[in-house]
Scaffold this motif. Structure first.
Motif, PDB file in Angstrom:
ATOM      1  N   LEU A 119      11.174  -2.900  17.446  1.00 34.47           N
ATOM      2  CA  LEU A 119      11.333  -4.317  17.780  1.00 34.47           C
ATOM      3  C   LEU A 119      10.866  -4.604  19.200  1.00 34.47           C
ATOM      4  CD1 LEU A 119      14.042  -3.336  15.953  1.00 34.47           C
ATOM      5  CD2 LEU A 119      14.244  -5.836  15.865  1.00 34.47           C
ATOM      6  N   GLY A 120      10.120  -5.684  19.322  1.00 33.26           N
ATOM      7  CA  GLY A 120       9.643  -6.124  20.626  1.00 33.26           C
ATOM      8  C   GLY A 120       9.995  -7.569  20.875  1.00 33.26           C
ATOM      9  N   GLU A 121       9.521  -8.087  21.994  1.00 36.08           N
ATOM     10  CA  GLU A 121       9.849  -9.459  22.375  1.00 36.08           C
ATOM     11  C   GLU A 121       9.205 -10.489  21.453  1.00 36.08           C
ATOM     12  OE1 GLU A 121       8.116  -9.072  26.199  1.00 36.08           O
ATOM     13  OE2 GLU A 121      10.016  -8.610  27.204  1.00 36.08           O
ATOM     14  N   LYS A 122       8.096 -10.115  20.803  1.00 41.00           N
ATOM     15  CA  LYS A 122       7.336 -11.075  20.005  1.00 41.00           C
ATOM     16  C   LYS A 122       7.214 -10.699  18.529  1.00 41.00           C
ATOM     17  CE  LYS A 122       4.442 -12.371  23.970  1.00 41.00           C
ATOM     18  NZ  LYS A 122       3.049 -12.449  24.486  1.00 41.00           N
ATOM     19  N   GLY A 123       7.815  -9.559  18.157  1.00 37.65           N
ATOM     20  CA  GLY A 123       7.651  -9.175  16.766  1.00 37.65           C
ATOM     21  C   GLY A 123       8.332  -7.865  16.438  1.00 37.65           C
ATOM     22  N   ARG A 124       8.016  -7.381  15.241  1.00 39.62           N
ATOM     23  CA  ARG A 124       8.685  -6.194  14.719  1.00 39.62           C
ATOM     24  C   ARG A 124       7.751  -5.453  13.781  1.00 39.62           C
ATOM     25  NH1 ARG A 124      11.606  -5.127   9.888  1.00 39.62           N
ATOM     26  NH2 ARG A 124      10.996  -7.193   9.136  1.00 39.62           N
ATOM     27  N   ILE A 125       7.856  -4.129  13.778  1.00 42.31           N
ATOM     28  CA  ILE A 125       7.138  -3.299  12.820  1.00 42.31           C
ATOM     29  C   ILE A 125       8.170  -2.456  12.074  1.00 42.31           C
ATOM     30  CG2 ILE A 125       5.440  -1.462  12.480  1.00 42.31           C
ATOM     31  CD1 ILE A 125       4.142  -2.358  15.128  1.00 42.31           C
ATOM     32  N   GLU A 126       8.082  -2.470  10.764  1.00 40.73           N
ATOM     33  CA  GLU A 126       8.968  -1.659   9.935  1.00 40.73           C
ATOM     34  C   GLU A 126       8.127  -0.672   9.125  1.00 40.73           C
ATOM     35  OE1 GLU A 126      12.410  -2.150   6.455  1.00 40.73           O
ATOM     36  OE2 GLU A 126      11.588  -3.911   7.489  1.00 40.73           O
ATOM     37  N   ILE A 127       8.436   0.605   9.244  1.00 42.02           N
ATOM     38  CA  ILE A 127       7.721   1.640   8.500  1.00 42.02           C
ATOM     39  C   ILE A 127       8.602   2.035   7.324  1.00 42.02           C
ATOM     40  CG2 ILE A 127       6.543   3.864   8.632  1.00 42.02           C
ATOM     41  CD1 ILE A 127       6.416   3.450  11.670  1.00 42.02           C
ATOM     42  N   ILE A 128       8.092   1.831   6.118  1.00 45.83           N
ATOM     43  CA  ILE A 128       8.915   1.954   4.914  1.00 45.83           C
ATOM     44  C   ILE A 128       9.214   3.420   4.568  1.00 45.83           C
ATOM     45  CG2 ILE A 128       9.145   1.280   2.502  1.00 45.83           C
ATOM     46  CD1 ILE A 128       9.004  -1.058   4.479  1.00 45.83           C
ATOM     47  N   ILE A 129       8.181   4.254   4.563  1.00 45.66           N
ATOM     48  CA  ILE A 129       8.368   5.695   4.302  1.00 45.66           C
ATOM     49  C   ILE A 129       7.777   6.442   5.503  1.00 45.66           C
ATOM     50  CG2 ILE A 129       8.082   7.590   2.663  1.00 45.66           C
ATOM     51  CD1 ILE A 129       7.350   5.574   0.534  1.00 45.66           C
ATOM     52  N   PRO A 130       8.519   6.523   6.582  1.00 43.31           N
ATOM     53  CA  PRO A 130       7.934   7.012   7.835  1.00 43.31           C
ATOM     54  C   PRO A 130       7.629   8.500   7.884  1.00 43.31           C
ATOM     55  CG  PRO A 130      10.270   6.546   8.108  1.00 43.31           C
ATOM     56  CD  PRO A 130       9.897   6.041   6.764  1.00 43.31           C
ATOM     57  N   PHE A 131       8.367   9.317   7.176  1.00 48.56           N
ATOM     58  CA  PHE A 131       8.244  10.766   7.369  1.00 48.56           C
ATOM     59  C   PHE A 131       7.650  11.491   6.163  1.00 48.56           C
ATOM     60  CE2 PHE A 131      12.027   9.203   9.713  1.00 48.56           C
ATOM     61  CZ  PHE A 131      11.473   9.245  10.977  1.00 48.56           C
ATOM     62  N   ASN A 132       8.176  11.238   4.982  1.00 49.45           N
ATOM     63  CA  ASN A 132       7.699  11.933   3.778  1.00 49.45           C
ATOM     64  C   ASN A 132       6.724  11.064   3.001  1.00 49.45           C
ATOM     65  OD1 ASN A 132       9.330  14.142   4.363  1.00 49.45           O
ATOM     66  ND2 ASN A 132      11.065  13.306   3.255  1.00 49.45           N
ATOM     67  N   ALA A 133       5.725  10.566   3.678  1.00 53.66           N
ATOM     68  CA  ALA A 133       4.736   9.715   3.014  1.00 53.66           C
ATOM     69  C   ALA A 133       4.092  10.460   1.849  1.00 53.66           C
ATOM     70  CB  ALA A 133       3.664   9.288   4.022  1.00 53.66           C
ATOM     71  N   PRO A 134       4.079   9.880   0.655  1.00 55.28           N
ATOM     72  CA  PRO A 134       3.532  10.580  -0.509  1.00 55.28           C
ATOM     73  C   PRO A 134       2.017  10.751  -0.389  1.00 55.28           C
ATOM     74  CG  PRO A 134       4.008   8.300  -1.060  1.00 55.28           C
ATOM     75  CD  PRO A 134       4.565   8.524   0.318  1.00 55.28           C
ATOM     76  N   PRO A 135       1.491  11.910  -0.809  1.00 55.04           N
ATOM     77  CA  PRO A 135       0.045  12.128  -0.711  1.00 55.04           C
ATOM     78  C   PRO A 135      -0.744  11.427  -1.798  1.00 55.04           C
ATOM     79  CG  PRO A 135       1.088  14.041  -1.695  1.00 55.04           C
ATOM     80  CD  PRO A 135       2.201  13.109  -1.295  1.00 55.04           C
ATOM     81  N   ASP A 136      -0.057  10.933  -2.829  1.00 55.31           N
ATOM     82  CA  ASP A 136      -0.750  10.385  -3.991  1.00 55.31           C
ATOM     83  C   ASP A 136      -0.433   8.914  -4.257  1.00 55.31           C
ATOM     84  OD1 ASP A 136       1.878  10.810  -4.614  1.00 55.31           O
ATOM     85  OD2 ASP A 136       1.514  11.905  -6.477  1.00 55.31           O
ATOM     86  N   ALA A 137       0.088   8.226  -3.248  1.00 54.04           N
ATOM     87  CA  ALA A 137       0.422   6.807  -3.417  1.00 54.04           C
ATOM     88  C   ALA A 137       0.222   6.077  -2.095  1.00 54.04           C
ATOM     89  CB  ALA A 137       1.864   6.649  -3.899  1.00 54.04           C
ATOM     90  N   PRO A 138      -0.126   4.787  -2.162  1.00 52.43           N
ATOM     91  CA  PRO A 138      -0.280   4.017  -0.922  1.00 52.43           C
ATOM     92  C   PRO A 138       1.045   3.902  -0.176  1.00 52.43           C
ATOM     93  CG  PRO A 138      -1.259   2.872  -2.807  1.00 52.43           C
ATOM     94  CD  PRO A 138      -0.437   4.005  -3.364  1.00 52.43           C
ATOM     95  N   THR A 139       0.956   3.648   1.120  1.00 51.84           N
ATOM     96  CA  THR A 139       2.144   3.408   1.937  1.00 51.84           C
ATOM     97  C   THR A 139       2.001   2.050   2.630  1.00 51.84           C
ATOM     98  OG1 THR A 139       1.140   4.623   3.772  1.00 51.84           O
ATOM     99  CG2 THR A 139       2.657   5.834   2.354  1.00 51.84           C
ATOM    100  N   GLU A 140       3.130   1.546   3.117  1.00 48.11           N
ATOM    101  CA  GLU A 140       3.124   0.212   3.712  1.00 48.11           C
ATOM    102  C   GLU A 140       3.937   0.174   5.001  1.00 48.11           C
ATOM    103  OE1 GLU A 140       2.992  -2.448  -0.416  1.00 48.11           O
ATOM    104  OE2 GLU A 140       4.879  -2.213   0.682  1.00 48.11           O
ATOM    105  N   ILE A 141       3.482  -0.680   5.905  1.00 48.42           N
ATOM    106  CA  ILE A 141       4.303  -1.076   7.039  1.00 48.42           C
ATOM    107  C   ILE A 141       4.372  -2.595   7.038  1.00 48.42           C
ATOM    108  CG2 ILE A 141       3.667   0.962   8.384  1.00 48.42           C
ATOM    109  CD1 ILE A 141       1.912  -0.823  10.137  1.00 48.42           C
ATOM    110  N   LEU A 142       5.450  -3.125   7.604  1.00 44.10           N
ATOM    111  CA  LEU A 142       5.610  -4.574   7.707  1.00 44.10           C
ATOM    112  C   LEU A 142       5.422  -4.982   9.159  1.00 44.10           C
ATOM    113  CD1 LEU A 142       8.812  -5.064   5.505  1.00 44.10           C
ATOM    114  CD2 LEU A 142       6.412  -5.031   4.783  1.00 44.10           C
ATOM    115  N   LEU A 143       4.600  -5.991   9.388  1.00 43.05           N
ATOM    116  CA  LEU A 143       4.371  -6.512  10.730  1.00 43.05           C
ATOM    117  C   LEU A 143       4.876  -7.945  10.781  1.00 43.05           C
ATOM    118  CD1 LEU A 143       3.174  -6.380  13.595  1.00 43.05           C
ATOM    119  CD2 LEU A 143       0.970  -7.067  12.595  1.00 43.05           C
ATOM    120  N   GLN A 144       5.891  -8.171  11.602  1.00 46.18           N
ATOM    121  CA  GLN A 144       6.462  -9.507  11.772  1.00 46.18           C
ATOM    122  C   GLN A 144       5.983 -10.089  13.089  1.00 46.18           C
ATOM    123  OE1 GLN A 144      10.751  -9.751  11.280  1.00 46.18           O
ATOM    124  NE2 GLN A 144      10.870 -11.418  12.780  1.00 46.18           N
ATOM    125  N   GLN A 145       5.335 -11.244  13.007  1.00 47.72           N
ATOM    126  CA  GLN A 145       4.836 -11.951  14.191  1.00 47.72           C
ATOM    127  C   GLN A 145       4.991 -13.451  13.970  1.00 47.72           C
ATOM    128  OE1 GLN A 145       0.804 -10.305  13.840  1.00 47.72           O
ATOM    129  NE2 GLN A 145       0.992  -9.497  15.922  1.00 47.72           N
TER     130      GLN A 145
END
Length: 329
Positions: free
Chosen positions: A242-268
């Motif tokens: 979290l920052g002064e102007k927004g937020r980043i959320e990492i959905i699967i931060p550590f065990n990211a699957p090798p065979d599926a897409p991953t996502e992060i959320l950027l709030q601005q």
């Protein structure tokens, strides 16, 4: 030589199921040998993974002149010992985290690398090589969420097996050493600094003597990272920056699957958008980055000094949990 030849010290599950398959897809390295103190176990693993050579001892693998580097997924308390032995044989080393049980152990590696700077040694924090983390770091550094002031992370799984090395205190088991070290690492990465002080709280398993739950606060001087890790809670992982102007959320931060897409959320600006990353294997990316450093004789992406700083912070957290006070980092 356009590839390095890697030998694997032990038939540990993480190596067999995740890291070795990832390495075998890498462009700049190949896995040519595996060993175990049980020769039959080594042969079974070699056959299962299509690895050409199998050895019945770690020493025999290190004596093989056709091996350029080793990957070490041994229990935590053996990391420094076998890293030093591999270095003595002129082998480059990619070692699972945490590299040592304390910063004094890591300091032994610093001294060894100073004596032989041509041998590359890197701690295997694979998450840093995944595109979702590369992009998160880029967004934070470029001010996409303003000045980052708070990081919150959670990482847990459930494992009550008394025979599992993660539940053996004398082998460096417990939540903070096994998975909390990721949360320390990402905090230092995103804040691009070393915390000034640390506060830790832990709940010990009465049978194992390991920290089954550990919560910590890292004070970066006006910026704070808070985290909880556990070896005996429902499986879950998430990171919020979290920052002064927004937020980043990492959905699967550590065990990211090798065979599926991953996502992060950027709030601005009051709106949240999803950034999607194509499927990729972070262990493959890690292997290629390590191999590139060896082949091109350049610094490894995660330096031994970064490893020392991370372990020094972990040590401060443990000290704080014992003293019930903030401890300097």
């Amino acid at each position: 030589m356009n590839k390095i030849r890697i030998g694997v010290l032990s038939t540990a599950r993480i190596g067999r199921t995740k890291v070795i398959p990832g390495m075998q897809r890498a462009k700049r390295c190949e896995v040519t040998a595996i060993c175990s103190r049980n020769e039959e176990a080594a042969r079974r693993a070699a056959e299962e993974l299509n690895i050409p050579k199998a050895y019945g001892s770690y020493a025999k693998l290190l004596a093989d002149p056709d091996i350029d580097a080793v990957y070490i997924p041994l229990p935590n308390h053996l990391h420094v010992e076998w890293t030093l032995k591999a270095m003595a044989k002129g082998k480059h080393v990619l070692c699972e985290k945490p590299m040592g049980l304390n910063d004094g152990e890591v300091n032994r590696l610093i001294n060894a690398t100073a004596l032989d700077p041509g041998v590359k040694v890197m701690e295997a924090f694979m998450y840093r090589f995944h595109p979702q983390w590369v992009e998160t770091k880029r967004l934070v550094d470029q001010g996409a969420i303003g000045k980052p002031t708070s990081i919150q992370s959670f990482f847990s799984y459930f494992n009550a097996d008394p025979d599992n090395i993660r539940n053996k205190a004398d082998m460096g088991g417990g939540g903070l050493m096994d998975i909390g070290c990721y949360q320390v690492s990402l905090s230092r990465l995103l804040f691009n600094a070393q915390p000034r002080r640390a506060f830790g709280w832990m709940d010990k398993d009465p049978e194992f003597g390991t920290d089954r739950t550990f919560s910590g606060m890292l004070d970066f001087g006006g910026r704070l990272s808070t985290f909880t890790c556990s070896t005996q809670l429902a499986p879950y992982q998430r990171v919020n920056v979290l920052g002064e102007k927004g937020r980043i959320e990492i959905i699967i931060p550590f065990n990211a699957p090798p065979d599926a897409p991953t996502e992060i959320l950027l709030q601005q600006n009051g709106e949240t958008r999803t950034i999607t990353f194509d499927a990729c294997d972070q262990y493959t990316l890690q292997a290629d980055a390590f191999a590139e450093a060896v082949l091109e004789d350049k610094p490894v992406p995660i330096s031994i000094m970064d490893t020392f700083a991370n372990q020094h912070t972990v040590d401060a957290l443990f000290k704080s949990a014992q003293s019930d006070h903030w401890e300097n980092c």
